[in-house]
Write an enzyme that holds these catalytic residues in place. Structure first.
Site, PDB file in Angstrom:
ATOM      1  N   HIS A  82       0.848  -1.199   0.000  1.00 39.07           N
ATOM      2  CA  HIS A  82       0.000   0.000   0.000  1.00 39.07           C
ATOM      3  C   HIS A  82       0.882   1.247   0.000  1.00 39.07           C
ATOM      4  CE1 HIS A  82      -3.099   2.905   1.101  1.00 39.07           C
ATOM      5  NE2 HIS A  82      -2.353   3.268   2.130  1.00 39.07           N
ATOM      6  N   ASP A 111       5.620  20.514 -27.456  1.00 31.56           N
ATOM      7  CA  ASP A 111       5.681  19.189 -26.841  1.00 31.56           C
ATOM      8  C   ASP A 111       6.767  19.240 -25.770  1.00 31.56           C
ATOM      9  OD1 ASP A 111       5.713  16.341 -26.296  1.00 31.56           O
ATOM     10  OD2 ASP A 111       4.796  16.079 -28.259  1.00 31.56           O
ATOM     11  N   TRP A 147       7.262   0.060   3.777  1.00 39.65           N
ATOM     12  CA  TRP A 147       7.638   0.763   2.541  1.00 39.65           C
ATOM     13  C   TRP A 147       9.008   1.431   2.660  1.00 39.65           C
ATOM     14  CZ3 TRP A 147       8.563   5.844   0.953  1.00 39.65           C
ATOM     15  CH2 TRP A 147       8.452   6.825   1.948  1.00 39.65           C
ATOM     16  N   SER A 174      12.657   5.905 -14.213  1.00 42.33           N
ATOM     17  CA  SER A 174      11.527   6.568 -14.854  1.00 42.33           C
ATOM     18  C   SER A 174      11.371   8.001 -14.369  1.00 42.33           C
ATOM     19  CB  SER A 174      10.258   5.764 -14.571  1.00 42.33           C
ATOM     20  OG  SER A 174       9.116   6.531 -14.842  1.00 42.33           O
ATOM     21  N   SER A 175      11.435   8.201 -13.044  1.00 45.73           N
ATOM     22  CA  SER A 175      11.232   9.596 -12.572  1.00 45.73           C
ATOM     23  C   SER A 175      12.390  10.486 -12.958  1.00 45.73           C
ATOM     24  CB  SER A 175      11.016   9.723 -11.066  1.00 45.73           C
ATOM     25  OG  SER A 175      11.017   8.554 -10.423  1.00 45.73           O
ATOM     26  N   HIS A 258      12.930  12.527   2.864  1.00 46.95           N
ATOM     27  CA  HIS A 258      12.257  13.766   3.204  1.00 46.95           C
ATOM     28  C   HIS A 258      12.028  14.666   2.005  1.00 46.95           C
ATOM     29  CE1 HIS A 258       9.969  16.028   5.939  1.00 46.95           C
ATOM     30  NE2 HIS A 258      10.424  17.086   5.311  1.00 46.95           N
ATOM     31  N   GLU A 260      11.528  13.606  -0.798  1.00 50.70           N
ATOM     32  CA  GLU A 260      10.464  12.879  -1.501  1.00 50.70           C
ATOM     33  C   GLU A 260       9.073  13.352  -1.070  1.00 50.70           C
ATOM     34  OE1 GLU A 260      10.197  10.746  -3.911  1.00 50.70           O
ATOM     35  OE2 GLU A 260       8.182   9.937  -3.603  1.00 50.70           O
ATOM     36  N   TYR A 262       8.235  16.227  -0.229  1.00 50.04           N
ATOM     37  CA  TYR A 262       7.945  17.502  -0.908  1.00 50.04           C
ATOM     38  C   TYR A 262       7.772  17.303  -2.398  1.00 50.04           C
ATOM     39  CZ  TYR A 262       8.781  19.418   3.582  1.00 50.04           C
ATOM     40  OH  TYR A 262       8.674  19.679   4.913  1.00 50.04           O
ATOM     41  N   SER A 273      -2.636  26.571  -6.379  1.00 52.13           N
ATOM     42  CA  SER A 273      -2.374  27.973  -6.708  1.00 52.13           C
ATOM     43  C   SER A 273      -2.924  28.355  -8.076  1.00 52.13           C
ATOM     44  CB  SER A 273      -0.862  28.249  -6.680  1.00 52.13           C
ATOM     45  OG  SER A 273      -0.337  27.919  -5.421  1.00 52.13           O
ATOM     46  N   HIS A 307      14.680  13.868  11.397  1.00 56.55           N
ATOM     47  CA  HIS A 307      13.499  13.923  12.267  1.00 56.55           C
ATOM     48  C   HIS A 307      12.613  12.688  12.090  1.00 56.55           C
ATOM     49  CE1 HIS A 307      11.289  16.372   8.931  1.00 56.55           C
ATOM     50  NE2 HIS A 307      11.055  15.100   8.780  1.00 56.55           N
ATOM     51  N   HIS A 308      12.912  11.861  11.071  1.00 59.69           N
ATOM     52  CA  HIS A 308      12.192  10.599  10.924  1.00 59.69           C
ATOM     53  C   HIS A 308      12.774   9.527  11.825  1.00 59.69           C
ATOM     54  CE1 HIS A 308       9.872  11.791   7.344  1.00 59.69           C
ATOM     55  NE2 HIS A 308      10.907  12.560   7.099  1.00 59.69           N
ATOM     56  N   THR A 333       5.830  27.387   4.518  1.00 54.30           N
ATOM     57  CA  THR A 333       4.534  26.740   4.323  1.00 54.30           C
ATOM     58  C   THR A 333       3.417  27.644   4.819  1.00 54.30           C
ATOM     59  OG1 THR A 333       5.700  24.682   4.779  1.00 54.30           O
ATOM     60  CG2 THR A 333       3.324  24.557   4.606  1.00 54.30           C
ATOM     61  N   LYS A 336       2.589  30.217   2.304  1.00 51.96           N
ATOM     62  CA  LYS A 336       1.723  29.703   1.230  1.00 51.96           C
ATOM     63  C   LYS A 336       0.258  29.672   1.671  1.00 51.96           C
ATOM     64  CE  LYS A 336       4.623  27.013  -1.687  1.00 51.96           C
ATOM     65  NZ  LYS A 336       3.925  27.591  -2.807  1.00 51.96           N
ATOM     66  N   ARG A 455       1.903   1.368  14.958  1.00 46.18           N
ATOM     67  CA  ARG A 455       1.509   1.100  13.577  1.00 46.18           C
ATOM     68  C   ARG A 455       2.080  -0.250  13.142  1.00 46.18           C
ATOM     69  NH1 ARG A 455       5.597   5.016  10.104  1.00 46.18           N
ATOM     70  NH2 ARG A 455       4.565   4.086   8.331  1.00 46.18           N
TER      71      ARG A 455
END
Lengths: 530, 185
Positions: A82, A111, A147, A174-175, A258, A260, A262, A273, A307-308, A333, A336, A455
């Protein structure tokens, strides 16, 4: 690629005779940014239903305490798949789909810069998705180590762990191809007169996202390569018996991980926006500050990763550094969120479905941001690390954040893509069901986490029963509500009220100057932006 | 838009990508260097793991005493007169014993405590008194006691005396062997 320079722009038929193959070969060989954008979005939508059904397996098992529905090992495979599929197979491809469809239209380019690489970048994705799901049919089942792919589990697991590692390599390739394409397109192919500071904000956020991808995805590729060599080639990066250290994986992973998060949310900021000014009928408040805030968030994202992992045993100085730098991200943030609210302030607002999802984004993403600040505090985080509080936090920023922005963007640009207005009544029904059930699902998880429910377990103590039951009911309503979304999209493709070129009264930007549906080729001669 | 410009940018971005792949691996030596400089993760887990069971607010004086029964030709003494320790702290002390006779003898040490109630707060992990000690003729050896003073020791106790007396274990081998079949039978 020699185009006839004399033909008119309007009413170019969808297939204007480049000797293109028909049927399935059209999609396999296409280099058209709109085709590839659609492919990305359909892939993301399909994987969303797959990974969403995995989430429903999780919630079905957690409906009551005890083990009723699935074996705990299968439960762990579900949480792992998941997470991996929702991040790498849904949100990221969906944003790539938006980038392919919208960036050339929004900057007046014919294009993407490298159309063939674009085709390859997309067709790697189904291969990676296949490998991830193939694990389910392997001996021992799919990867079940979470994950985040932490060793030692990911070093010890069976063949499906190799498939997962290989899938991550392919997804990364790919990315990176997509990102190189986007950066080159945005920097080199803008219409005359469109300076960087005149670009629509969605293009800005994607440009910054693409830089983040190029800087961090190779680091993830390195981390999983180390896992692979630890598994098969006798290296000891993460094995203490050979002088390695499993905690080091967490550092390398979150150096990618991290930024990632964002990568997943910055394009959402861009879409919101675009939508809020359209339906508030006012220009975006503080355009320049939005650009700088996006860039600051991106730069700060590189210095907050630990911080993770506050619980691994860091010196107090490091804990303080990562705590304060994390809290610093709240400043851009906050800028925004303030700008979005200020854009709506005294606007002539209407509440079509895209706007409803955008407003829900602003409110609910902010809740996720606040719980993020709670998690940023080291002493608090040590208490709630790996509890449902963290699960609640990141689902508020990823479901009501990234996913709601994707849904908002689909509703917003669907008339331009299909040429038909979507069914507004069904859209509103989809919105209200989604926004209510999403909160029913994830809000109780805050309480569960604060009460200490960990979890990634298939079972839980009896005192957590009520909130888990509420969350499971919400999850099933949320999951099945998304079928309404699918119905709305199919209905709009099949027909419906003709959309005008402008579509939305207050919409600004080059994409609204081309016909609806957008012809197969657009902006072969570049428009001039004043 | 110039195709050549696109190619140049493509090459630059590929270089960045390859560079960042290398950076991932460069983090490995960098990580170990940081750990070395800051002294964390040095492999010495005891340095990091501070024992929270130790009550550092209290200090107890522990005195040692050693006696030998008149029938036992042994010399027996503690190698330290007294130590100071915190409740909860693990300590090790040594006793020395010497067989002065010309035959092998087995002795058994019996502990006693002053004050008597302190006995239940002295938690021994290892002690020569757990089993009989056999000394060959003229043998001399040092024997450890490892123990923790339970933090539940009443607050008014500041000094504890630990005293051992060695007795002869009469025909210890035979007695044990003789007793067992009866118990089993």
């Amino acid at each position: 690629m020699a185009h006839d320079a004399t033909h008119a722009h309007d009413a170019i038929p969808a297939h204007d005779g480049h000797g293109q193959p028909g049927g399935i070969m059209r999609w396999l060989t296409t280099t058209n940014h709109k085709d590839i954008g659609s492919l990305y979005l359909w892939f993301a939508g399909t994987m969303f239903l797959v990974a969403g059904s995995f989430a429903l397996v999780i919630r079905a098992e957690l409906f009551q305490p005890g083990l009723q529905v699935v074996h705990p090992d299968f439960f762990n495979q579900m949480t792992t798949l998941h997470g991996l599929i929702m991040v790498f197979g849904v949100i990221m491809p969906a944003w790539a789909g938006f980038a392919n469809w919208q960036i050339p239209l929004m900057i007046g380019a014919p294009d993407m810069a490298f159309p063939r690489m674009n085709n390859w970048g997309f067709w790697l994705l189904p291969v990676a998705g296949f490998l991830l799901l193939l694990g389910l049919f392997m001996p021992g089942g799919a990867a079940a180590g979470g994950w985040t792919m932490y060793p030692p589990l990911f070093v010890q697991g069976g063949i499906s762990y190799d498939l997962t590692i290989f899938a991550i390599h392919i997804l990364g390739a790919s990315s990176i191809m997509g990102s190189i394409n986007i950066i080159t397109t945005v920097l080199n192919m803008r219409a005359p007169g469109m300076t960087l500071m005149k670009m629509p904000l969605f293009v800005w956020t994607w440009l910054i996202t693409a830089y983040l991808l190029i800087a961090t995805v190779p680091v993830l590729a390195g981390a999983v390569t180390m896992l692979l060599t630890d598994r098969h080639f006798d290296t000891h990066f993460f094995n203490p018996a050979g002088g390695g250290d499993p905690v080091m994986f967490q550092h390398i992973f979150w150096f990618f991980g991290h930024p990632e998060v964002y990568i997943l949310i910055l394009p959402a900021f861009g879409v919101v926006s675009q939508i809020i000014p359209t339906f508030a009928r006012k220009p975006l408040f503080g355009y320049a500050s939005m650009v700088y805030a996006t860039a600051s968030i991106a730069i700060l994202s590189f210095i907050v990763w630990a911080h993770h992992m506050f619980t691994v045993g860091m010196p107090a100085a490091a804990q303080l550094f990562f705590m304060y730098s994390t809290m610093l991200i709240a400043v851009p943030t906050g800028v925004k969120v303030f700008n979005w609210v200020a854009t709506m302030w005294k606007g002539s607002m209407t509440f079509e479905t895209p706007m409803l999802f955008a407003i829900a984004f602003v409110c609910l993403f902010t809740i996720g941001g606040f719980s993020g600040l709670v998690c940023a505090m080291t002493p608090v985080d040590i208490q709630i690390h790996d509890t449902y509080y963290v699960v609640a936090h990141f689902h508020y920023v990823l479901v009501s954040g990234a996913l709601f922005a994707i849904i908002a963007g689909v509703y917003y640009w669907l008339p331009k893509w299909t040429g038909h207005m979507y069914d507004e009544k069904l859209g509103k029904l989809h919105f209200w069901l989604s926004v209510i059930s999403m909160n029913v699902t994830f809000f109780p998880m805050h309480f569960l986490g604060l009460a200490g429910m960990p979890r990634r377990y298939a079972d839980y103590a009896l005192q957590f029963a009520e909130f888990n039951m509420i969350a499971s009911i919400g999850a099933f309503i949320f999951g099945f509500s998304q079928l309404i979304f699918l119905a709305v999209i199919i209905k709009a493709i099949r027909g419906g009220r003709k959309a005008s070129d402008q579509v939305w009264e207050g919409a600004q930007g080059l994409e609204w100057t081309v016909p609806s549906p957008a012809p197969y080729h657009t902006f072969e001669t570049a428009p001039v932006v004043k | 838009m110039d195709k050549a410009d696109n190619r140049i940018l493509l090459k630059k971005l590929v270089v960045v990508t390859v560079g960042m792949f290398g950076f991932g691996f460069a983090m490995v030596p960098f990580y170990y260097k940081i750990c070395e400089v800051t002294g964390i993760n040095s492999g010495d887990a005891q340095v990091l793991a501070r024992n929270t069971q130790v009550d550092t607010r209290r200090t107890i004086t522990l005195e040692f005493d050693a006696n030998v029964d008149a029938h036992l030709p042994w010399r027996f003494r503690p190698l330290q007169r007294s130590i100071r320790l915190h409740p909860g702290e693990m300590v090790q002390v040594l006793y020395e014993v010497e067989n002065l006779s010309d035959r092998d003898i087995t002795g058994q040490a019996i502990p006693s405590y002053g004050p008597q109630l302190a006995g239940r707060y002295v938690k021994k992990i290892e002690c020569f008194c757990f089993t009989g000690q056999t000394l060959k003729a003229g043998e001399k050896k040092q024997m450890p006691v490892m123990m923790v003073m339970d933090p539940a020791l009443p607050n008014d106790v500041h000094t504890v005396t630990l005293s051992y007396t060695f007795f002869v274990q009469p025909d210890s081998g035979k007695a044990a062997q003789g007793g067992r079949p009866a118990a089993n039978g």
